[in-house]
Design a protein around this motif. Structure first.
Motif, mmCIF file in Angstrom:
data_model
loop_
_atom_site.group_PDB
_atom_site.id
_atom_site.type_symbol
_atom_site.label_atom_id
_atom_site.label_comp_id
_atom_site.label_asym_id
_atom_site.label_seq_id
_atom_site.Cartn_x
_atom_site.Cartn_y
_atom_site.Cartn_z
ATOM 1 N N GLY A 15 -17.887 -46.820 8.402
ATOM 2 C CA GLY A 15 -16.652 -47.023 7.851
ATOM 3 C C GLY A 15 -16.389 -46.534 6.396
ATOM 4 O O GLY A 15 -16.916 -45.467 6.039
ATOM 5 N N GLY A 16 -14.582 -47.261 6.072
ATOM 6 C CA GLY A 16 -14.885 -46.922 4.065
ATOM 7 C C GLY A 16 -15.374 -46.985 4.226
ATOM 8 O O GLY A 16 -16.730 -48.019 3.296
ATOM 9 N N ARG A 77 -15.736 -42.405 9.766
ATOM 10 C CA ARG A 77 -14.787 -43.475 11.836
ATOM 11 C C ARG A 77 -14.561 -42.544 12.903
ATOM 12 O O ARG A 77 -14.197 -41.753 12.837
ATOM 13 C CB ARG A 77 -13.320 -43.746 11.420
ATOM 14 C CG ARG A 77 -12.643 -44.823 9.813
ATOM 15 C CD ARG A 77 -12.114 -45.066 9.719
ATOM 16 N NE ARG A 77 -11.224 -45.390 8.074
ATOM 17 C CZ ARG A 77 -12.222 -45.990 7.351
ATOM 18 N NH1 ARG A 77 -12.584 -46.795 7.928
ATOM 19 N NH2 ARG A 77 -11.390 -46.580 6.188
ATOM 20 N N SER A 78 -15.776 -42.694 13.766
ATOM 21 C CA SER A 78 -16.124 -42.358 14.579
ATOM 22 C C SER A 78 -15.617 -42.898 16.123
ATOM 23 O O SER A 78 -15.423 -43.589 16.764
ATOM 24 C CB SER A 78 -17.296 -42.348 15.253
ATOM 25 O OG SER A 78 -18.081 -41.906 16.694
ATOM 26 N N GLY A 107 -18.286 -52.147 7.789
ATOM 27 C CA GLY A 107 -17.578 -53.236 7.748
ATOM 28 C C GLY A 107 -17.270 -53.677 9.142
ATOM 29 O O GLY A 107 -18.381 -54.030 9.956
ATOM 30 N N ASP A 108 -16.246 -54.773 8.989
ATOM 31 C CA ASP A 108 -16.203 -54.889 10.559
ATOM 32 C C ASP A 108 -16.689 -54.371 11.686
ATOM 33 O O ASP A 108 -17.050 -55.090 12.619
ATOM 34 C CB ASP A 108 -14.872 -56.473 10.556
ATOM 35 C CG ASP A 108 -13.817 -54.803 10.185
ATOM 36 O OD1 ASP A 108 -14.218 -54.289 9.983
ATOM 37 O OD2 ASP A 108 -12.279 -55.809 10.378
ATOM 38 N N GLY A 109 -15.471 -53.453 11.624
ATOM 39 C CA GLY A 109 -15.693 -52.465 13.015
ATOM 40 C C GLY A 109 -16.648 -52.112 12.696
ATOM 41 O O GLY A 109 -16.728 -51.505 14.060
ATOM 42 N N THR A 110 -17.577 -51.318 12.261
ATOM 43 C CA THR A 110 -19.033 -50.922 11.959
ATOM 44 C C THR A 110 -19.721 -52.496 12.957
ATOM 45 O O THR A 110 -20.829 -51.647 13.779
ATOM 46 C CB THR A 110 -19.748 -50.707 10.778
ATOM 47 O OG1 THR A 110 -18.462 -49.757 10.232
ATOM 48 C CG2 THR A 110 -21.167 -50.130 10.644
ATOM 49 N N GLY A 113 -19.210 -51.827 16.789
ATOM 50 C CA GLY A 113 -19.647 -51.254 17.638
ATOM 51 C C GLY A 113 -21.357 -51.167 16.658
ATOM 52 O O GLY A 113 -21.560 -51.284 18.364
ATOM 53 N N ILE A 116 -21.579 -54.476 20.588
ATOM 54 C CA ILE A 116 -21.172 -53.472 22.152
ATOM 55 C C ILE A 116 -22.458 -52.558 22.040
ATOM 56 O O ILE A 116 -22.948 -52.257 23.312
ATOM 57 C CB ILE A 116 -19.961 -52.905 21.565
ATOM 58 C CG1 ILE A 116 -18.407 -53.763 20.899
ATOM 59 C CG2 ILE A 116 -20.205 -52.231 23.124
ATOM 60 C CD1 ILE A 116 -17.812 -52.862 21.564
HETATM 61 N N1 LIG Z 1 -14.317 -51.428 19.003
HETATM 62 C C1 LIG Z 1 -15.558 -51.137 18.646
HETATM 63 N N2 LIG Z 1 -16.435 -49.939 19.789
HETATM 64 C C2 LIG Z 1 -17.041 -49.522 19.697
HETATM 65 N N3 LIG Z 1 -17.254 -48.848 17.991
HETATM 66 C C3 LIG Z 1 -16.558 -48.901 17.534
HETATM 67 C C4 LIG Z 1 -15.277 -50.217 17.164
HETATM 68 N N4 LIG Z 1 -14.384 -51.351 16.380
HETATM 69 C C5 LIG Z 1 -15.238 -49.680 15.360
HETATM 70 N N5 LIG Z 1 -16.745 -49.074 16.048
HETATM 71 C C6 LIG Z 1 -17.158 -47.568 14.883
HETATM 72 O O1 LIG Z 1 -17.246 -48.412 13.728
HETATM 73 C C7 LIG Z 1 -16.792 -47.792 12.979
HETATM 74 C C8 LIG Z 1 -16.059 -48.592 11.541
HETATM 75 O O2 LIG Z 1 -15.198 -49.117 11.928
HETATM 76 P P1 LIG Z 1 -13.737 -49.337 10.945
HETATM 77 O O3 LIG Z 1 -12.712 -50.213 11.614
HETATM 78 O O4 LIG Z 1 -13.486 -47.964 10.723
HETATM 79 O O5 LIG Z 1 -14.721 -49.485 9.414
HETATM 80 P P2 LIG Z 1 -15.312 -50.400 8.843
HETATM 81 O O6 LIG Z 1 -16.490 -50.720 9.457
HETATM 82 O O7 LIG Z 1 -15.397 -50.508 7.547
HETATM 83 O O8 LIG Z 1 -14.308 -51.729 9.252
HETATM 84 C C9 LIG Z 1 -15.683 -47.328 13.900
HETATM 85 O O9 LIG Z 1 -15.498 -45.470 14.045
HETATM 86 C C10 LIG Z 1 -15.584 -47.266 15.143
HETATM 87 O O10 LIG Z 1 -17.044 -45.452 15.609
#
Ligand SMILES: Nc1ncnc2c1ncn2[C@@H]1O[C@H](COP(=O)(O)OP(=O)(O)O)[C@@H](O)[C@H]1O
Ligand SMILES: O=P(O)(O)OC[C@H]1O[C@](O)(COP(=O)(O)O)[C@@H](O)[C@@H]1O
Ligand SMILES: [Mg+2]
Length: 328
Positions: A15-16, A77-78, A107-110, A113, A116
Motif C-alpha cells: 500500500g502507500g 498496490r497489487s 494499511g486497511d487494504g493490505t 488482502g 482473505i
Molecule cells: N479486497 C482485497 N482482496 C485482496 N487484496 C486486497 C484487497 N484490498 C486490498 N488488497 C491488497 O492490498 C494492497 C494494498 O491496499 P491499499 O488499499 O492500496 O493500501 P493500504 O494497505 O495502505 O490501505 C492492494 O494493492 C491489494 O494488493
C-alpha cells in the motif's frame, strides 16, 4: 517461551509507503533472528509474493535503515492479489519456500488482502499498521502518521509566513483518502481558521461565517486546512466559491501531496515501529493469526484484522471545538 508456532516467516510492505516502515522491517528481521526463526523479505508488496520475489534476510540486511523513509523492500498496490489466481500463485511460492507465517506491514487494504489470504489457505498472517492516514482501529497511532503530521505542520507553517505577508487566504489540502486525522491535528497545530474533514458534515455557510467572524476581529490572513477526502468540495472548488462571496479576498491553493509520505521517521514512529515489529514476530510465535499488532495506551495489543479494518477510530470532536475557539 514455549516452542514457536512458526519456523520460517516472510515480511512485506504494501500500500502507500509510510515513514517508519523500514524501522518495522528491521524490528521484524532482528526479532526473528534473535529467536532463531528464518526470515524472508518480499519485494514490492503482494506482487513479490505472486512473483516469488523473496530475499533471505538477516540482521545485517537491515543495517542503516532505522532512520530511512520509504521502504527498502519497496511497496505496491497489487491488482493481481485481488484475484483468486494471484493469491494461489502467492500461496504456491510460500509452500515452495516453507513459509509458515507472514508479516504484512501496511494499511486497511493490505490487511483486507492478508485476511482473505489467511482464510483461503490457512497460512498465519499478522498485520503491522503502517500508513500515514491513521485510519486503522486497534492502535492509537499507525506507523508514519506522526512523521506525516509533522511534515504537514512544517509545510503549513511556511505557508503561513507568505499568507501573512500578503494578507492572503490559503486553502491547503493535506493527505487522507477517507480520513481527517492529518487535517485535524495539523490544522489545530498551525492555527487554521477552519478544518474540513470527511468524518464531519461540513457546510460552506459555516466556513463563510468563520471568514466573517475573522474579519470582524481584524484578521487579515487565514489558512483553511482541507483533508483530501473532504466531501463538501475540493480545495479548488472551495477557493472558487469563496471568491464569489468574498471578491476582495486574495486566495491561493496549496496541495501538499506526496511530500507528506516521505522523510526520516520521527522518534515516535521509530519507537512504535520497533515495538510493533517485535510484537508481530512474538505474536506469530505464540500462535496468533489474522490479527494486527497495535499500541493502545502504551501497551502492545492484538486486534482481529476484521475489527481493525471495519471499526474506526473516532475523530475527537473536542479538537474541532478548540480549534474554532482558538483560531479567531
Ligand atoms: N479486497 C482485497 N482482496 C485482496 N487484496 C486486497 C484487497 N484490498 C486490498 N488488497 C491488497 O492490498 C494492497 C494494498 O491496499 P491499499 O488499499 O492500496 O493500501 P493500504 O494497505 O495502505 O490501505 C492492494 O494493492 C491489494 O494488493
Ligand atoms: O500514492 P497514491 O497511490 O496516489 O495514493 C495516495 C493515497 O495514499 C495515502 O497517502 C495513504 O493511504 P494508504 O495508506 O491507504 O495507501 C492517502 O493519504 C492518499 O490518498
Ligand atoms: Mg488505506
Amino acid at each position: 517461551m514455549k516452542e514457536s508456532a512458526v519456523k520460517k516467516i516472510a515480511v512485506l510492505t504494501s500500500g502507500g509507503d509510510a515513514p517508519g516502515m523500514n524501522a518495522a522491517l528491521r524490528a521484524v528481521v532482528r526479532t526473528a533472528n534473535y529467536y532463531d526463526i528464518e526470515c524472508y523479505g518480499v519485494r514490492e508488496g503482494y506482487n513479490g509474493l505472486i512473483n516469488g520475489d523473496f530475499l533471505k534476510m538477516g540482521p545485517r540486511s537491515v543495517k542503516n535503515i532505522i532512520n530511512q523513509g520509504g521502504t527498502i523492500l519497496k511497496s505496491a498496490r497489487s491488482m493481481e492479489f485481488k484475484t483468486k489466481e494471484g493469491r494461489q500463485k502467492a500461496y504456491d511460492h510460500c509452500v515452495r519456500l516453507g513459509i509458515d507465517g507472514l508479516v504484512c506491514i501496511g494499511g486497511d487494504g493490505t490487511f483486507t488482502g492478508a485476511k482473505i489470504f489467511n482464510e483461503e489457505f490457512g497460512i498465519r498472517v499478522i498485520g503491522v499498521p503502517g500508513t500515514i492516514d491513521n485510519d486503522i482501529f486497534g492502535t492509537d497511532n499507525t506507523i508514519g502518521y506522526d512523521t506525516a503530521l509533522n511534515t504537514a505542520m512544517d509545510a503549513i507553517d511556511k505557508i503561513r509566513d507568505t499568507a501573512t505577508s500578503h494578507n492572503r487566504v490559503f486553502f491547503v489540502e493535506v493527505m487522507g483518502r477517507d480520513a481527517g486525522f492529518i487535517a485535524l491535528n495539523s490544522g489545530l497545530a498551525t492555527g487554521a481558521l477552519d478544518i474540513l474533514i470527511p468524518e464531519r458534515k461540513d457546510s460552506i455557510e459555516d466556513l463563510f461565517t468563520n471568514f466573517r467572524n475573522a474579519e470582524k476581529t481584524g484578521k487579515a490572513s487565514s489558512i483553511v486546512v482541507v483533508a483530501e477526502g473532504e466531501k463538501l468540495a475540493n480545495v479548488y472548488e472551495l477557493a472558487e466559491k469563496t471568491k464569489k462571496d468574498f471578491p476582495d479576498y486574495d486566495i491561493r491553493v496549496a496541495i501538499l501531496g506526496h511530500m507528506q509520505r516521505g522523510g526520516s521517521p520521527s522518534c515516535a514512529d521509530r519507537v512504535l515501529a520497533s515495538r510493533l515489529g517485535y510484537g508481530a514476530v512474538t505474536g506469530l510465535m505464540e500462535g496468533k493469526t489474522n490479527v494486527m499488532a497495535g499500541m493502545r495506551s502504551n501497551d502492545l495489543v492484538y486486534t482481529p484484522i476484521e475489527e481493525a479494518i471495519k471499526k474506526h477510530n473516532e475523530i475527537n470532536e473536542d479538537l474541532l471545538l478548540i480549534s474554532k475557539i482558538l483560531a479567531i
